[in-house]
Scaffold this motif. Structure first.
Motif, PDB file in Angstrom:
ATOM      1  N   PHE A 112       0.813  -1.212   0.000  1.00  2.00           N
ATOM      2  CA  PHE A 112       0.000   0.000   0.000  1.00  2.00           C
ATOM      3  C   PHE A 112       0.849   1.267   0.000  1.00  2.00           C
ATOM      4  O   PHE A 112       0.395   2.313   0.460  1.00  2.00           O
ATOM      5  N   ALA A 113       2.058   1.171  -0.520  1.00  2.00           N
ATOM      6  CA  ALA A 113       2.894   2.358  -0.692  1.00  2.00           C
ATOM      7  C   ALA A 113       2.157   3.367  -1.573  1.00  2.00           C
ATOM      8  O   ALA A 113       1.530   3.003  -2.567  1.00  2.00           O
ATOM      9  N   GLY A 114       2.216   4.634  -1.184  1.00  3.74           N
ATOM     10  CA  GLY A 114       1.542   5.683  -1.936  1.00  3.74           C
ATOM     11  C   GLY A 114       0.219   6.107  -1.332  1.00  3.74           C
ATOM     12  O   GLY A 114      -0.347   7.127  -1.747  1.00  3.74           O
ATOM     13  N   HIS A 115      -0.258   5.359  -0.357  1.00  2.00           N
ATOM     14  CA  HIS A 115      -1.521   5.694   0.288  1.00  2.00           C
ATOM     15  C   HIS A 115      -1.282   6.334   1.657  1.00  2.00           C
ATOM     16  O   HIS A 115      -0.227   6.161   2.275  1.00  2.00           O
ATOM     17  N   LEU A 116      -2.280   7.059   2.133  1.00  2.00           N
ATOM     18  CA  LEU A 116      -2.194   7.770   3.403  1.00  2.00           C
ATOM     19  C   LEU A 116      -2.439   6.823   4.569  1.00  2.00           C
ATOM     20  O   LEU A 116      -3.330   5.970   4.513  1.00  2.00           O
ATOM     21  N   VAL A 166      -5.714   5.271   5.961  1.00  2.00           N
ATOM     22  CA  VAL A 166      -6.783   6.254   6.071  1.00  2.00           C
ATOM     23  C   VAL A 166      -7.689   6.108   4.857  1.00  2.00           C
ATOM     24  O   VAL A 166      -7.204   6.000   3.722  1.00  2.00           O
ATOM     25  N   LEU A 167      -8.999   6.078   5.098  1.00  2.00           N
ATOM     26  CA  LEU A 167      -9.952   5.894   4.010  1.00  2.00           C
ATOM     27  C   LEU A 167      -9.979   7.131   3.117  1.00  2.00           C
ATOM     28  O   LEU A 167     -10.344   8.216   3.555  1.00  2.00           O
ATOM     29  N   THR A 168      -9.550   6.974   1.880  1.00  2.00           N
ATOM     30  CA  THR A 168      -9.560   8.053   0.901  1.00  2.00           C
ATOM     31  C   THR A 168     -10.196   7.546  -0.385  1.00  2.00           C
ATOM     32  O   THR A 168     -10.349   6.341  -0.593  1.00  2.00           O
ATOM     33  N   ASP A 169     -10.557   8.473  -1.273  1.00  2.00           N
ATOM     34  CA  ASP A 169     -11.122   8.075  -2.563  1.00  2.00           C
ATOM     35  C   ASP A 169     -10.119   7.227  -3.346  1.00  2.00           C
ATOM     36  O   ASP A 169     -10.501   6.269  -4.031  1.00  2.00           O
ATOM     37  N   ILE A 172     -10.120   3.663  -1.905  1.00  2.00           N
ATOM     38  CA  ILE A 172     -11.344   2.953  -2.307  1.00  2.00           C
ATOM     39  C   ILE A 172     -11.238   2.506  -3.758  1.00  2.00           C
ATOM     40  O   ILE A 172     -11.565   1.367  -4.108  1.00  2.00           O
ATOM     41  N   ALA A 173     -10.767   3.401  -4.628  1.00  2.00           N
ATOM     42  CA  ALA A 173     -10.635   3.068  -6.047  1.00  2.00           C
ATOM     43  C   ALA A 173      -9.628   1.947  -6.259  1.00  2.00           C
ATOM     44  O   ALA A 173      -9.853   1.023  -7.048  1.00  2.00           O
ATOM     45  N   ALA A 174      -8.493   2.012  -5.542  1.00  2.00           N
ATOM     46  CA  ALA A 174      -7.467   0.987  -5.692  1.00  2.00           C
ATOM     47  C   ALA A 174      -7.976  -0.368  -5.211  1.00  2.00           C
ATOM     48  O   ALA A 174      -7.717  -1.400  -5.841  1.00  2.00           O
ATOM     49  N   THR A 175      -8.714  -0.387  -4.099  1.00  2.00           N
ATOM     50  CA  THR A 175      -9.243  -1.640  -3.572  1.00  2.00           C
ATOM     51  C   THR A 175     -10.301  -2.214  -4.508  1.00  2.00           C
ATOM     52  O   THR A 175     -10.331  -3.424  -4.768  1.00  2.00           O
ATOM     53  N   ALA A 176     -11.171  -1.350  -5.025  1.00  2.00           N
ATOM     54  CA  ALA A 176     -12.188  -1.809  -5.963  1.00  2.00           C
ATOM     55  C   ALA A 176     -11.551  -2.371  -7.225  1.00  2.00           C
ATOM     56  O   ALA A 176     -12.021  -3.370  -7.784  1.00  2.00           O
ATOM     57  N   HIS A 177     -10.462  -1.755  -7.668  1.00  2.00           N
ATOM     58  CA  HIS A 177      -9.758  -2.253  -8.853  1.00  2.00           C
ATOM     59  C   HIS A 177      -9.173  -3.637  -8.593  1.00  2.00           C
ATOM     60  O   HIS A 177      -9.250  -4.527  -9.447  1.00  2.00           O
ATOM     61  N   GLU A 190     -17.768  -1.439  -5.937  1.00  2.00           N
ATOM     62  CA  GLU A 190     -17.115  -0.954  -4.722  1.00  2.00           C
ATOM     63  C   GLU A 190     -16.911  -2.101  -3.757  1.00  2.00           C
ATOM     64  O   GLU A 190     -17.810  -2.896  -3.510  1.00  2.00           O
ATOM     65  N   ALA A 191     -15.719  -2.215  -3.222  1.00  2.00           N
ATOM     66  CA  ALA A 191     -15.381  -3.329  -2.340  1.00  2.00           C
ATOM     67  C   ALA A 191     -16.068  -3.185  -0.997  1.00  2.00           C
ATOM     68  O   ALA A 191     -16.292  -2.078  -0.512  1.00  2.00           O
ATOM     69  N   PRO A 192     -16.450  -4.305  -0.364  1.00  2.00           N
ATOM     70  CA  PRO A 192     -17.025  -4.229   0.971  1.00  2.00           C
ATOM     71  C   PRO A 192     -15.993  -3.720   1.961  1.00  2.00           C
ATOM     72  O   PRO A 192     -14.794  -3.949   1.794  1.00  2.00           O
ATOM     73  N   ASP A 193     -16.469  -3.002   2.980  1.00  2.00           N
ATOM     74  CA  ASP A 193     -15.546  -2.408   3.927  1.00  2.00           C
ATOM     75  C   ASP A 193     -15.072  -3.397   4.971  1.00  2.00           C
ATOM     76  O   ASP A 193     -13.888  -3.612   5.153  1.00  2.00           O
ATOM     77  N   HIS A 194     -16.007  -4.058   5.676  1.00  2.00           N
ATOM     78  CA  HIS A 194     -15.588  -4.894   6.788  1.00  2.00           C
ATOM     79  C   HIS A 194     -16.708  -5.877   7.117  1.00  2.00           C
ATOM     80  O   HIS A 194     -17.876  -5.496   7.140  1.00  2.00           O
ATOM     81  N   MET A 195     -16.356  -7.122   7.335  1.00  2.00           N
ATOM     82  CA  MET A 195     -17.332  -8.144   7.690  1.00  2.00           C
ATOM     83  C   MET A 195     -16.766  -9.003   8.793  1.00  2.00           C
ATOM     84  O   MET A 195     -15.572  -9.270   8.829  1.00  2.00           O
ATOM     85  N   THR A 196     -17.635  -9.436   9.692  1.00  2.00           N
ATOM     86  CA  THR A 196     -17.192 -10.252  10.812  1.00  2.00           C
ATOM     87  C   THR A 196     -18.115 -11.444  10.984  1.00  2.00           C
ATOM     88  O   THR A 196     -19.331 -11.330  10.835  1.00  2.00           O
ATOM     89  N   HIS A 197     -17.529 -12.597  11.286  1.00  2.00           N
ATOM     90  CA  HIS A 197     -18.293 -13.795  11.627  1.00  2.00           C
ATOM     91  C   HIS A 197     -17.787 -14.287  12.972  1.00  2.00           C
ATOM     92  O   HIS A 197     -16.591 -14.418  13.184  1.00  2.00           O
ATOM     93  N   ALA A 198     -18.704 -14.507  13.909  1.00  2.00           N
ATOM     94  CA  ALA A 198     -18.314 -14.938  15.252  1.00  2.00           C
ATOM     95  C   ALA A 198     -18.939 -16.286  15.575  1.00  2.00           C
ATOM     96  O   ALA A 198     -20.025 -16.623  15.101  1.00  2.00           O
TER      97      ALA A 198
END
Length: 209
Positions: A112-116, A166-169, A172-177, A190-198
């Motif tokens: 993730f070099a290049g991201h905040l 840090v969540l930035t546009d 989000i674009a890089a993850t969706a790609h 758009e990629a899902p943000d976070h999911m949990t199974h317990a």
């Protein structure tokens, strides 16, 4: 009572952990690898009836789905039942890393070099514990950030209290790609943000007799 010696994990593909967290990571990581996933983070919260938090990705670095969380939960739960690193009852939580994911491994800093990102260290560096800047990668046990003033700082991975994107546009674009490329989709959703199974867990029945 004397404490057992700390158990350390420091590897490009594994988070830096000590103690029981590292012991659980050593048990869990090979299981995830065999299933095509990789371990991002382990955290054990609480003493009585603790919660074991497992954060995972696919081996290609893309986010896992809720079905993957369930699959991982069953496999990891079975291993923890057999190996019994936790006495008594416990709860297992398996989650995706999310888009604004933690940076727990050297490979995360490089990927993730290049991201905040924001990071906090346990011991001050030049009088500071908290830093924010652009990820420049990692090497020789350090994660590097370029700060707002243009200065660069090297943070020891073994001394990181926390580090997270840090969540930035752009993120989000890089993850969706990445998700679209994995699925072979022409237009990435758009990629899902976070999911949990317990699931509740417990030590083997022999421990309760």
């Amino acid at each position: 009572m004397a404490r057992a010696a700390a158990f350390f994990v420091l590897d490009e593909d594994l988070p830096f952990l000590t103690g029981l967290d590292a012991k659980v990571a050593a048990l869990v990581a090979p299981v995830l690898a065999d299933m095509g996933f990789e371990l991002v983070r382990v955290a054990i919260l609480g003493r009585e009836s603790p919660t074991v938090q497992i954060m995972a990705d696919r081996a290609d670095g893309t986010l896992i789905a809720i079905e993957d969380c369930e699959q991982i939960s069953h496999a990891v739960g079975a291993v923890l039942d057999v190996e019994d690193p936790l006495p008594g009852a416990w709860t297992l939580e398996v989650s995706s890393a999310g888009i604004d994911r933690p940076l727990t491994r050297a490979k995360d800093w490089n990927r993730f070099a290049g991201h905040l990102a924001k990071a906090e260290v346990n011991l001050p560096i030049d009088g500071r514990r908290r830093f924010a800047g652009i990820v420049l990668g990692a090497g020789d046990g350090f994660g590097r950030l370029r700060l707002d003033d243009g200065a660069e700082v090297a943070l020891p991975l073994a001394d990181l209290r926390r580090a997270r994107l840090v969540l930035t546009d752009e993120l989000i674009a890089a993850t969706a790609h990445m998700m679209g490329a994995r699925d072979g989709a022409g237009d990435a959703q758009e990629a899902p943000d976070h999911m949990t199974h317990a699931k509740p867990g417990r030590s083997p029945a022999r421990k309760t007799h």
